[in-house]
Design a protein around this motif. Structure first.
Motif, PDB file in Angstrom:
ATOM      1  N   UNK A  62     -51.749   1.956  -6.952  1.00  0.00           N
ATOM      2  CA  UNK A  62     -51.675   0.430  -7.154  1.00  0.00           C
ATOM      3  C   UNK A  62     -50.479  -0.211  -7.274  1.00  0.00           C
ATOM      4  N   UNK A  63     -49.667   0.471  -8.141  1.00  0.00           N
ATOM      5  CA  UNK A  63     -48.341  -0.023  -8.192  1.00  0.00           C
ATOM      6  C   UNK A  63     -47.555   0.205  -7.205  1.00  0.00           C
ATOM      7  N   UNK A  64     -47.786   1.266  -6.282  1.00  0.00           N
ATOM      8  CA  UNK A  64     -46.913   1.395  -5.200  1.00  0.00           C
ATOM      9  C   UNK A  64     -47.077   0.488  -3.910  1.00  0.00           C
ATOM     10  N   UNK A  65     -48.372   0.261  -4.029  1.00  0.00           N
ATOM     11  CA  UNK A  65     -49.225  -0.539  -3.001  1.00  0.00           C
ATOM     12  C   UNK A  65     -48.720  -2.238  -3.291  1.00  0.00           C
ATOM     13  N   UNK A  66     -48.435  -2.370  -4.380  1.00  0.00           N
ATOM     14  CA  UNK A  66     -47.900  -3.846  -4.867  1.00  0.00           C
ATOM     15  C   UNK A  66     -46.305  -3.827  -5.536  1.00  0.00           C
ATOM     16  N   UNK A  67     -45.553  -3.802  -4.536  1.00  0.00           N
ATOM     17  CA  UNK A  67     -44.109  -3.463  -4.967  1.00  0.00           C
ATOM     18  C   UNK A  67     -43.799  -4.830  -5.761  1.00  0.00           C
TER      19      UNK A  67
END
Length: 208
Positions: A62-67
């Protein structure tokens, strides 16, 4: 009303406070936290963990998908125990008082596999239940009726002889629909009073 043969505790906001927003308000500020929670469904992300998804991988994905919020979302994993704190001491005392009286005490909780294992290293009382029903292992979360059915089948106690406390009304409603006795947890004192009313503890034993 039937006698109570087993008492079932939820964990989050019953035995341990679970207020992720409070952590983020302290660390990144309320404005940034509100922006993040509006942009990203972090509680849905957490549901995936509670359904048995891998703890770190689910959150980091999720973190990587939401920079724009990558670092903040990773905190959900990296600082997780700071989100799940403090202990609600009176509730822990009630758990221990019930067990001292010989009452079977179970846990029924939406909790990830790895996050629960980690929490148990910080909160030893999580190992003191007679039976533990952890959603991550069961692959189903409250308030899905299936998780309640699985508890009934495993413990062998008649539904009307189970007394369950949870801080969420939707979880309580489904328990009642299945015939369980239930108490909406709004603080340990109210729960203590209910245990006294059921004849499970004396006022002194319940800390009243």
């Amino acid at each position: 009303m039937a006698a109570v043969d087993a008492v079932i505790f939820d964990i989050g906001n019953v035995l341990i406070e679970w207020q992720p927003e409070r952590y983020y308000d302290r660390v990144i500020g309320e404005a940034r936290r509100r922006e993040m929670f509006a942009a990203v469904d972090l509680h849905a992300m957490n549901d995936k963990v509670d359904l048995g998804g891998p703890f770190r991988e689910t959150i980091y994905a999720m973190a990587d998908a939401t920079p724009s919020f990558r670092d903040e979302i990773r905190m959900w994993h990296d600082h997780w125990i700071e989100l799940a704190t403090p202990v609600i001491d009176h509730s822990v005392a009630l758990l221990r008082a019930l067990r001292a009286k010989g009452a079977p005490v179970f846990a029924l909780t939406n909790f990830g596999i790895e996050s629960f294992d980690y929490a148990e290293t910080q909160y030893p009382f999580l190992g003191e239940f007679d039976r533990r029903y952890i959603s991550g292992h069961m692959k189903v979360i409250k308030p899905d009726p299936e998780i309640y059915r699985m508890v009934e089948e495993d413990c062998g106690v008649a539904p009307d002889r189970l007394l369950f406390t949870d801080d969420r009304s939707d979880n309580i409603d489904v328990a009642r629909e299945r015939g369980w006795q239930a108490h909406l947890f709004e603080g340990p004192e109210g729960w203590a009073k209910r245990l006294v009313e059921e004849g499970l503890l004396s006022k002194a034993e319940a800390g009243l």
